[in-house]
Design an enzyme around this catalytic site. Structure first.
Site, PDB file in Angstrom:
ATOM      1  N   GLY A  80       0.816  -1.211   0.000  1.00 14.26           N
ATOM      2  CA  GLY A  80       0.000   0.000   0.000  1.00 14.26           C
ATOM      3  C   GLY A  80       0.850   1.263   0.000  1.00 14.26           C
TER       4      GLY A  80
ATOM      5  N   CYS B 206       2.954   1.484  13.677  1.00 13.41           N
ATOM      6  CA  CYS B 206       4.284   2.016  13.417  1.00 13.41           C
ATOM      7  C   CYS B 206       4.910   2.743  14.599  1.00 13.41           C
ATOM      8  CB  CYS B 206       4.218   2.941  12.218  1.00 13.41           C
ATOM      9  SG  CYS B 206       3.093   2.372  10.959  1.00 13.41           S
TER      10      CYS B 206
ATOM     11  N   GLN C  95      -7.007   0.565   4.419  1.00 17.57           N
ATOM     12  CA  GLN C  95      -7.838   0.061   5.514  1.00 17.57           C
ATOM     13  C   GLN C  95      -9.220  -0.356   5.025  1.00 17.57           C
ATOM     14  OE1 GLN C  95      -7.185  -0.722   8.619  1.00 17.57           O
ATOM     15  NE2 GLN C  95      -5.071  -0.002   8.618  1.00 17.57           N
TER      16      GLN C  95
ATOM     17  N   ASN D  38      -6.545   4.876   9.511  1.00 19.61           N
ATOM     18  CA  ASN D  38      -6.038   3.688  10.192  1.00 19.61           C
ATOM     19  C   ASN D  38      -6.073   3.813  11.706  1.00 19.61           C
ATOM     20  OD1 ASN D  38      -4.084   5.690   9.365  1.00 19.61           O
ATOM     21  ND2 ASN D  38      -2.522   4.423  10.349  1.00 19.61           N
TER      22      ASN D  38
ATOM     23  N   THR E 276       9.963  -7.465 -12.444  1.00 23.13           N
ATOM     24  CA  THR E 276       9.257  -8.714 -12.717  1.00 23.13           C
ATOM     25  C   THR E 276       8.128  -8.874 -11.708  1.00 23.13           C
ATOM     26  OG1 THR E 276      11.247  -9.693 -13.602  1.00 23.13           O
ATOM     27  CG2 THR E 276       9.552 -11.211 -12.844  1.00 23.13           C
TER      28      THR E 276
ATOM     29  N   HIS F 115      -2.147  -7.342   2.654  1.00 23.85           N
ATOM     30  CA  HIS F 115      -2.025  -7.988   3.961  1.00 23.85           C
ATOM     31  C   HIS F 115      -3.049  -7.473   4.971  1.00 23.85           C
ATOM     32  CE1 HIS F 115       0.093  -4.954   6.583  1.00 23.85           C
ATOM     33  NE2 HIS F 115       0.234  -4.399   5.404  1.00 23.85           N
TER      34      HIS F 115
END
Lengths: 358, 385
Positions: free
Chosen positions: B71, B328, B182, B154, B240, B204
């Site tokens: 994200g 965080c 979120q 968040n 890739t 995730h």
């Protein structure tokens, strides 16, 4: 044409529903199917439809769904030489060219077929709406699609016996409606691409913008005069007009005026009333006879002078192996040099060629 | 470890169905999607199928979806990409963002202002952290090229009126980016009803793998690539493609949509019960963020006179994994800038707690949490004085 079981077949894929279903049908029939797309044109800045990255993306995705290999073959130079230059020259010479015919003749059924052979395939399949028939002894015949609205033989009259013997039209006996239904059954996207017979290399812009760049003389403003030589205004460029056109002349007149002729030398558009427009006889060059042989005697046939125009009765006389004269039962107003005239007897496409400038 | 996980806004466990969907692309279908041969074609097919899954659920065209590594990268590409394209093409120089954006947006915008001379300004937010469309209207300038407002916050869970903001930007021909990292885990998102030009997602957060995200780029939106190199992802991102992770993201995103009602019906009553109980049981407590317009799994609070970080540590020791706001923060004694922006004084803002629920959270989990939380808070308050 029915190839032997398991034969390797190249399908020209556009990402559209027709060629996707064609590929799916062949795979179902047990052929060793390989999808191919020709990269025909790249003009940065324009979003041309045909073979553009998003069409490629779509075709690749469909090949993935069908689990068949898919390759893109570069044909840009070839396409430019065989299709784009004649298109530009045609307009410069005052005719209304049909680039799709050259593309079918020199690119798809020539360049692509050669490359198909290199990949070990003896057959080329496309999603065209048309039928090929061959009897034990006789030559291959080209027949109209079962879906009269979608019939594409107008663009396929350029195919020779040799090409027809290597061509498969898996949609031969299907209508567009049935093709859409099959697409659903195969769980393929049914989104329609813009009609692949539009000018793919012109892209979202107008063909006039393209010509302004490529053939400036065809888009130079000039006078409009009537048949008496009287000035009737100004035109933005001769390429903007075709014979018989009434719209966009910008002339106010008590009687409707039509484009009668183009005087290329003087960059002048000649207009007149409808009665001056009719033409009962015209000539056709670069004729391909599907049977491979021009008829010895004049034959009655229906003729189609544009993709979407009606067939009209006529008598066709071969003046040599690739030229004919056509006598229409009743005159047509919009016979346009550069477009194809295609000949039919019932469902059979006999051949066709390019309408000659006078 | 029998700890109970209540930090689903930080990350989620990968769903087993997602792991299964990824499996073939590590060893069996391992080709490079850019390769011309069949190995490559099969990998590419998986990539494009994944792209279409996202596009389909977002109401986008497949060519409008590009895959990224997370994200944050999607936010970076959207904002820097738009900024550098704007600079190249016009004199537009101004970007407008909400002051409580995720750091991936905030610090990216700050860097553009600090190092590249872009003009950055901030939209006001109300006490719930919401941006009002009228304020966007008022703050747009002739030279604005981008507005970035997160779909849902968040830290406090508040959902913004993105569709209205987007309508205003659209009228002025200004791009709107929204960080939906979120909200992507909970709400069906439709890029057309949201009126957005750019939308960031990270897998995730919705039971997909870490290390993969996506950016929706409305066709016609000019972005300079940030990761330059090969022409992967329509030339918007070199590298890739990470096929297994991308396949996992698509599988997880599909489950979000398919199981949306089921998940919401399970989580929402638990969350509402949790909020009600905490506000009743714990003195000097407040809910942060909007009481209704918030993420379905999101409960966030401030407790007066509490050291939030200490509270999280004690809770963890007791067997409950929560957060003080975002994933965080590590022992940072500064109060959260989001809470400060909303007007909370340091004595409240320092005592923040975020409890975010997941599809597998049970009523028993919540009850046992509610049994220990008042004691833990009391303990922290005692220690402090």
């Amino acid at each position: 044409m029915t190839p032997p079981p398991g034969a390797r077949v190249i399908v020209g894929m556009s990402g559209g529903v027709d060629s996707s279903v064609a590929a799916a049908l062949l795979k179902d029939q047990g052929y060793d199917v390989i999808g191919m797309m020709l990269r025909l044109w790249s003009d940065t800045g324009t979003h041309n439809r045909c073979c553009a990255p998003d069409a490629q993306q779509e075709a690749r995705y469909i090949a993935g769904l069908l689990d068949i290999p898919f390759y893109v073959i570069d044909a840009q130079d070839h396409f430019y030489q065989q299709v784009v230059i004649p298109f530009i020259n045609g307009y410069t010479q005052g005719i209304t060219p049909n680039p799709c015919l050259n593309c079918n003749r020199f690119v798809r059924w020539d360049f692509l077929l050669e490359r198909a052979k290199a990949l070990g395939a003896d057959y080329l399949a496309t999603g065209h709406y048309a039928r090929i028939q061959n009897t034990a002894a006789g030559p291959y015949q080209l027949l109209k699609s079962r879906d009269a609205d979608k019939d594409q033989t107008y663009f396929l009259h350029v195919l020779t016996q040799n090409k027809l013997s290597q061509t498969i039209f898996p949609l031969a006996n299907l209508t567009k409606k049935q093709v859409r239904k099959l697409a659903e059954e195969y769980a393929l996207p049914v989104a329609d691409r813009p009609d692949s017979q539009d000018l793919c290399f012109v892209g979202q812009g107008d063909y006039r913008d393209f010509l302004r760049k490529s053939s400036p003389s065809s888009m130079k403003p000039g006078p409009i005069i009537d048949l008496d030589g009287k000035s009737r205004g100004e035109h933005p460029g001769l390429a903007d007009f075709t014979i018989g056109q009434r719209k966009k002349l910008g002339i106010s007149s008590p009687e409707p005026l039509y484009v009668i002729r183009k005087d290329l030398k003087n960059n002048t558009l000649i207009v007149g009333s409808r009665e001056y427009l009719g033409q009962g006889k015209f000539y056709v060059d670069n004729v391909n006879w599907i049977s491979g042989e021009a008829p010895a005697d004049p034959i009655p046939a229906n003729v189609k002078i544009r993709y979407k125009s009606r067939e009209v009765p006529s008598v066709i006389t071969a003046t040599n192996s690739n030229t004919v004269s056509i006598q229409l039962d009743s005159p047509l107003a919009d016979i346009t040099p550069g477009q194809a005239a295609v000949f039919y007897q019932d469902d059979f496409c006999l051949g066709g060629g390019i309408i000659r400038s006078e | 470890m029998n700890n109970i996980y209540l930090d689903y806004a930080a990350t989620t466990p990968v769903d087993e169905r997602v792991t299964a969907a990824m499996q073939p692309y590590f060893t069996q279908v391992f080709g490079n999607p850019s390769s011309l041969h069949r190995f490559g074609q099969q990998a590419e097919s998986a990539l494009e199928k994944s792209r279409r899954v996202l596009a389909g659920f977002l109401g986008a065209k497949p060519s409008e979806i590009i895959f990224t590594s997370c994200g944050s990268e999607s936010d970076n590409l959207a904002i820097k990409g738009a900024a550098f394209a704007a600079r190249q093409q016009s004199r537009a120089n101004h970007l407008l963002i909400s002051p409580i954006e995720h750091p991936a947006v905030l610090n990216t915008a700050n860097q553009l202002a600090d190092l590249h001379g872009f003009d950055l300004s901030f939209l006001p937010v109300d006490k719930y952290g919401r941006v009002s469309p009228a304020e966007v209207q008022k703050n747009l300038r002739e030279d604005t090229f981008l507005v970035s407002v997160m779909d849902a916050n968040n830290e406090i869970g508040t959902i913004n009126p993105i569709a209205e903001i987007g309508g205003i930007c659209r009228e002025r021909g200004i791009y709107l980016h929204t960080d939906a990292v979120q909200s992507g885990a909970h709400s069906p998102l439709d890029v057309n009803s949201l009126n957005v030009d750019l939308l960031s997602l990270g897998a995730h957060k919705f039971y997909g793998p870490k290390g993969v995200g996506a950016l929706y780029i409305r066709s016609g939106t000019d972005l300079s690539p940030m990761l330059t190199g090969g022409s992967q992802e329509f030339g918007q991102r070199a590298a890739t493609e990470n096929v297994p992770l991308i396949a996992g993201m698509a599988a997880a995103f599909e489950l979000v949509q398919v199981e949306h009602d089921q998940r919401t019906n399970h989580i929402l009553p638990l969350r509402d019960y949790l909020i009600k109980q905490i506000l009743t049981k714990i003195p000097s407590s407040q809910l942060t963020g909007h009481p209704e317009e918030r993420l379905v799994n999101h409960a966030s609070f401030v407790f007066e006179g509490v050291d939030g970080n200490l509270l999280i540590s004690i809770l963890d020791g007791t067997g409950f994994a929560c957060s003080s706001g975002s994933a965080c923060k590590t022992g940072d004694p500064e109060p959260s800038s989001v809470l400060t922006h909303l007007g909370y004084s340091p004595s409240w803002a320092l005592g923040s707690l975020r409890v975010t629920l997941g599809k597998d959270t049970t009523a028993e989990d919540i009850d046992s949490f509610l049994n220990v939380l008042p004691g833990c808070i009391h303990q922290v308050r005692e220690l402090k004085s």
